[in-house]
Design a protein around this motif. Structure first.
Motif, PDB file in Angstrom:
ATOM      1  N   PHE A  72     -15.068   0.378  -7.121  1.00 54.79           N
ATOM      2  CA  PHE A  72     -14.034   1.343  -7.940  1.00 54.79           C
ATOM      3  C   PHE A  72     -13.218   0.324  -8.777  1.00 54.79           C
ATOM      4  O   PHE A  72     -12.717  -0.724  -8.417  1.00 54.79           O
ATOM      5  CB  PHE A  72     -13.093   1.979  -7.047  1.00 54.79           C
ATOM      6  N   GLY A  73     -13.081   0.609  -9.853  1.00 53.28           N
ATOM      7  CA  GLY A  73     -12.105  -0.038 -10.962  1.00 53.28           C
ATOM      8  C   GLY A  73     -12.568  -0.459 -12.302  1.00 53.28           C
ATOM      9  O   GLY A  73     -12.642  -1.589 -12.695  1.00 53.28           O
ATOM     10  N   THR A  80      -5.959   3.914 -11.967  1.00 50.36           N
ATOM     11  CA  THR A  80      -6.081   2.419 -12.485  1.00 50.36           C
ATOM     12  C   THR A  80      -5.146   2.210 -13.569  1.00 50.36           C
ATOM     13  O   THR A  80      -4.540   1.345 -13.706  1.00 50.36           O
ATOM     14  CB  THR A  80      -7.520   2.076 -12.721  1.00 50.36           C
ATOM     15  N   GLY A 101      -6.632  -3.185  -1.992  1.00 52.16           N
ATOM     16  CA  GLY A 101      -7.471  -2.184  -2.341  1.00 52.16           C
ATOM     17  C   GLY A 101      -8.031  -2.682  -3.974  1.00 52.16           C
ATOM     18  O   GLY A 101      -8.009  -1.987  -4.870  1.00 52.16           O
ATOM     19  N   THR A 102      -8.432  -3.895  -3.888  1.00 56.13           N
ATOM     20  CA  THR A 102      -8.523  -4.608  -5.153  1.00 56.13           C
ATOM     21  C   THR A 102      -9.826  -3.942  -5.842  1.00 56.13           C
ATOM     22  O   THR A 102      -9.769  -3.804  -7.128  1.00 56.13           O
ATOM     23  CB  THR A 102      -8.547  -6.096  -5.026  1.00 56.13           C
ATOM     24  N   GLY A 103     -10.866  -3.552  -5.031  1.00 60.13           N
ATOM     25  CA  GLY A 103     -11.966  -2.787  -5.752  1.00 60.13           C
ATOM     26  C   GLY A 103     -12.796  -3.917  -6.608  1.00 60.13           C
ATOM     27  O   GLY A 103     -13.188  -4.707  -6.171  1.00 60.13           O
ATOM     28  N   ILE A 106      -9.775  -5.214 -10.731  1.00 63.90           N
ATOM     29  CA  ILE A 106      -9.250  -5.191 -12.155  1.00 63.90           C
ATOM     30  C   ILE A 106      -7.651  -5.445 -12.060  1.00 63.90           C
ATOM     31  O   ILE A 106      -7.237  -6.194 -12.967  1.00 63.90           O
ATOM     32  CB  ILE A 106      -9.552  -4.009 -12.651  1.00 63.90           C
ATOM     33  N   LEU A 107      -6.989  -5.073 -10.954  1.00 63.51           N
ATOM     34  CA  LEU A 107      -5.584  -5.174 -11.079  1.00 63.51           C
ATOM     35  C   LEU A 107      -5.152  -6.683 -10.964  1.00 63.51           C
ATOM     36  O   LEU A 107      -4.256  -7.413 -11.681  1.00 63.51           O
ATOM     37  CB  LEU A 107      -4.979  -4.161 -10.084  1.00 63.51           C
ATOM     38  N   ASP A 123      -9.777  -6.310   0.163  1.00 65.97           N
ATOM     39  CA  ASP A 123     -10.160  -4.912   0.271  1.00 65.97           C
ATOM     40  C   ASP A 123     -10.934  -4.934   1.544  1.00 65.97           C
ATOM     41  O   ASP A 123     -11.610  -5.962   2.207  1.00 65.97           O
ATOM     42  CB  ASP A 123     -11.264  -4.732  -0.957  1.00 65.97           C
ATOM     43  N   VAL A 124     -10.941  -3.647   2.282  1.00 66.88           N
ATOM     44  CA  VAL A 124     -11.836  -3.374   3.326  1.00 66.88           C
ATOM     45  C   VAL A 124     -13.445  -3.391   3.231  1.00 66.88           C
ATOM     46  O   VAL A 124     -14.164  -3.695   4.001  1.00 66.88           O
ATOM     47  CB  VAL A 124     -11.390  -2.284   4.146  1.00 66.88           C
ATOM     48  N   GLY A 148     -10.031  -7.592   3.978  1.00 63.44           N
ATOM     49  CA  GLY A 148      -8.959  -7.206   5.180  1.00 63.44           C
ATOM     50  C   GLY A 148      -8.023  -6.177   4.545  1.00 63.44           C
ATOM     51  O   GLY A 148      -7.973  -5.647   3.696  1.00 63.44           O
ATOM     52  N   GLU A 149      -7.168  -6.265   5.556  1.00 60.51           N
ATOM     53  CA  GLU A 149      -5.934  -4.811   5.146  1.00 60.51           C
ATOM     54  C   GLU A 149      -4.569  -5.948   4.894  1.00 60.51           C
ATOM     55  O   GLU A 149      -4.526  -6.832   5.555  1.00 60.51           O
ATOM     56  CB  GLU A 149      -5.779  -4.020   6.301  1.00 60.51           C
ATOM     57  N   ASN A 163      -3.596   0.507  -5.473  1.00 63.47           N
ATOM     58  CA  ASN A 163      -4.092   1.925  -5.738  1.00 63.47           C
ATOM     59  C   ASN A 163      -4.846   2.461  -4.635  1.00 63.47           C
ATOM     60  O   ASN A 163      -6.122   2.049  -4.739  1.00 63.47           O
ATOM     61  CB  ASN A 163      -4.732   1.941  -7.161  1.00 63.47           C
ATOM     62  N   LEU A 164      -4.431   3.410  -3.778  1.00 61.04           N
ATOM     63  CA  LEU A 164      -5.211   3.700  -2.725  1.00 61.04           C
ATOM     64  C   LEU A 164      -5.051   5.066  -2.767  1.00 61.04           C
ATOM     65  O   LEU A 164      -5.335   5.770  -3.671  1.00 61.04           O
ATOM     66  CB  LEU A 164      -4.373   3.198  -1.350  1.00 61.04           C
ATOM     67  N   ILE A 168      -4.554   7.259   3.149  1.00 60.39           N
ATOM     68  CA  ILE A 168      -4.382   5.727   3.484  1.00 60.39           C
ATOM     69  C   ILE A 168      -3.128   5.171   3.474  1.00 60.39           C
ATOM     70  O   ILE A 168      -2.486   4.631   4.501  1.00 60.39           O
ATOM     71  CB  ILE A 168      -5.289   4.856   2.472  1.00 60.39           C
ATOM     72  N   ARG A 171      -1.108   5.606   6.630  1.00 62.85           N
ATOM     73  CA  ARG A 171      -1.354   4.502   7.634  1.00 62.85           C
ATOM     74  C   ARG A 171      -0.832   3.060   7.406  1.00 62.85           C
ATOM     75  O   ARG A 171      -0.589   2.426   8.256  1.00 62.85           O
ATOM     76  CB  ARG A 171      -2.805   4.655   7.807  1.00 62.85           C
TER      77      ARG A 171
HETATM   78  C1  SAM Z   1      -9.090   3.580  -5.442  1.00 61.05           C
HETATM   79  S1  SAM Z   1      -9.845   2.189  -5.275  1.00 61.05           S
HETATM   80  C2  SAM Z   1      -8.877   0.936  -6.407  1.00 61.05           C
HETATM   81  C3  SAM Z   1      -9.494  -0.001  -7.038  1.00 61.05           C
HETATM   82  C4  SAM Z   1      -8.694  -1.085  -8.110  1.00 61.05           C
HETATM   83  N1  SAM Z   1      -7.656  -1.810  -7.506  1.00 61.05           N
HETATM   84  C5  SAM Z   1      -8.523   0.069  -9.177  1.00 61.05           C
HETATM   85  O1  SAM Z   1      -7.191   0.180  -9.482  1.00 61.05           O
HETATM   86  O2  SAM Z   1      -9.123   0.664  -9.865  1.00 61.05           O
HETATM   87  C6  SAM Z   1      -9.198   2.046  -3.789  1.00 61.05           C
HETATM   88  C7  SAM Z   1      -9.857   0.572  -2.989  1.00 61.05           C
HETATM   89  O3  SAM Z   1      -9.185   0.384  -1.665  1.00 61.05           O
HETATM   90  C8  SAM Z   1     -10.013  -0.093  -0.715  1.00 61.05           C
HETATM   91  N2  SAM Z   1      -9.504   0.237   0.586  1.00 61.05           N
HETATM   92  C9  SAM Z   1      -9.358   1.399   1.178  1.00 61.05           C
HETATM   93  N3  SAM Z   1      -8.428   1.376   2.202  1.00 61.05           N
HETATM   94  C10 SAM Z   1      -7.976  -0.054   2.332  1.00 61.05           C
HETATM   95  C11 SAM Z   1      -7.352  -0.317   2.940  1.00 61.05           C
HETATM   96  N4  SAM Z   1      -6.606   0.043   4.043  1.00 61.05           N
HETATM   97  N5  SAM Z   1      -7.027  -1.837   2.939  1.00 61.05           N
HETATM   98  C12 SAM Z   1      -7.192  -2.510   1.685  1.00 61.05           C
HETATM   99  N6  SAM Z   1      -8.290  -1.998   0.993  1.00 61.05           N
HETATM  100  C13 SAM Z   1      -8.702  -0.523   1.041  1.00 61.05           C
HETATM  101  C14 SAM Z   1     -11.369   0.903  -0.994  1.00 61.05           C
HETATM  102  O4  SAM Z   1     -12.559  -0.064  -0.563  1.00 61.05           O
HETATM  103  C15 SAM Z   1     -11.177   0.761  -2.723  1.00 61.05           C
HETATM  104  O5  SAM Z   1     -12.145  -0.318  -3.268  1.00 61.05           O
END
Ligand code: SAM
Length: 225
Positions: A72-73, A80, A101-103, A106-107, A123-124, A148-149, A163-164, A168, A171
């Motif tokens: 995603f991204g 985004t 949640g770097t996807g 992009i950010l 990113d997970v 990782g988280e 950007n989650l 999420i 948590r």
């Molecule tokens: C909506 S996308 C955002 C991608 C990009 N950062 C953007 O802004 O376009 C969310 C991303 O967060 C990751 N993700 C989901 N839960 C997460 C967590 N607990 N910790 C880290 N990454 C997570 C997903 O795998 C996904 O790639």
């Protein structure tokens, strides 16, 4: 006139009419127009010009290359775009940045291009991390990407962007806020109901949003510590 920045408006075998920014010695202008005071908006009118695979841009534009992939991204999603807008407004030269949640990365990549110092993206999803690394390489910037988280990250950062999704955030918000030393940017919040939920969560940490941006019913918040 060699070397002067002029734009030719018309020409025939006997005369040339042109526009330029400064008066030219020995020439009487046909018309004088003031440059608009709102220089920034004037600059906005210079969009990209695309010719086949060529993209022509003025030199003040900052470009990010993102290879289409599974992560995603791409920059098209409002969540985004809102995160990017908050980063442009908030990030200061040399500040460290964590992107949760770097996807596609992009950010994190945008952070580097905007002048951040150390940047880490997590990113997970291992596939996303792989793609983010490729994208950073394509942009000629160094970002440390890891699977990782937020709770697994040892350091803290001047700015944390995430950007989650609201589910999420329920948590992991505490871990995300803990990693931010100065400011936290939260995006991926859909509708007023989710916005209220996130604001309530933030206030339970004795914090509040000083800036809220919205586009197509998506919301992004800035929380200054
Ligand atoms: C909506 S996308 C955002 C991608 C990009 N950062 C953007 O802004 O376009 C969310 C991303 O967060 C990751 N993700 C989901 N839960 C997460 C967590 N607990 N910790 C880290 N990454 C997570 C997903 O795998 C996904 O790639």
């Amino acid at each position: 006139m060699r070397g002067l920045p002029v734009e030719i408006l018309s020409r025939d075998s006997e005369s040339i009419t042109f526009a330029c920014y400064n008066p030219l010695e020995g020439l009487e202008p046909l018309k004088v127009e003031e440059i608009p005071q709102d220089w920034t908006n004037w600059k906005h009118s210079f969009g990209p010009v695309e010719v086949e695979d060529l993209v022509i841009l003025p030199p003040w534009k900052k470009v990010i290359f993102i290879k289409p992939g599974l992560a995603f991204g791409t920059g098209l999603h409002p969540s985004t775009k809102l995160a990017l807008r908050l980063m442009v407004e908030t990030l200061k030269e040399g500040e460290s940045l964590l992107d949760v949640g770097t996807g596609s990365g992009i950010l994190a990549i945008a952070g580097k291009i905007l002048g951040a110092g150390m940047v880490v993206g997590i990113d997970v999803d291992p596939k996303a991390v792989e793609e983010a690394k490729e994208n950073a390489k394509a942009n000629g910037v160094f970002v440390e990407f890891c699977v990782g988280e937020a709770k697994e990250v040892k350091d803290s950062f001047d700015v944390v962007v995430a950007n989650l999704e609201t589910e999420i955030f329920k948590r992991v918000l505490a871990d995300i806020l803990e990693k931010a030393e100065r400011v936290c940017l939260l995006s991926g919040i859909y509708g007023e109901g989710e916005l209220k939920e996130i604001e309530a969560m933030i206030s339970s940490f004795n914090l509040s949003a000083d800036r809220i941006l919205t586009e197509e019913n998506w919301y992004a918040l800035r929380v200054v510590k």
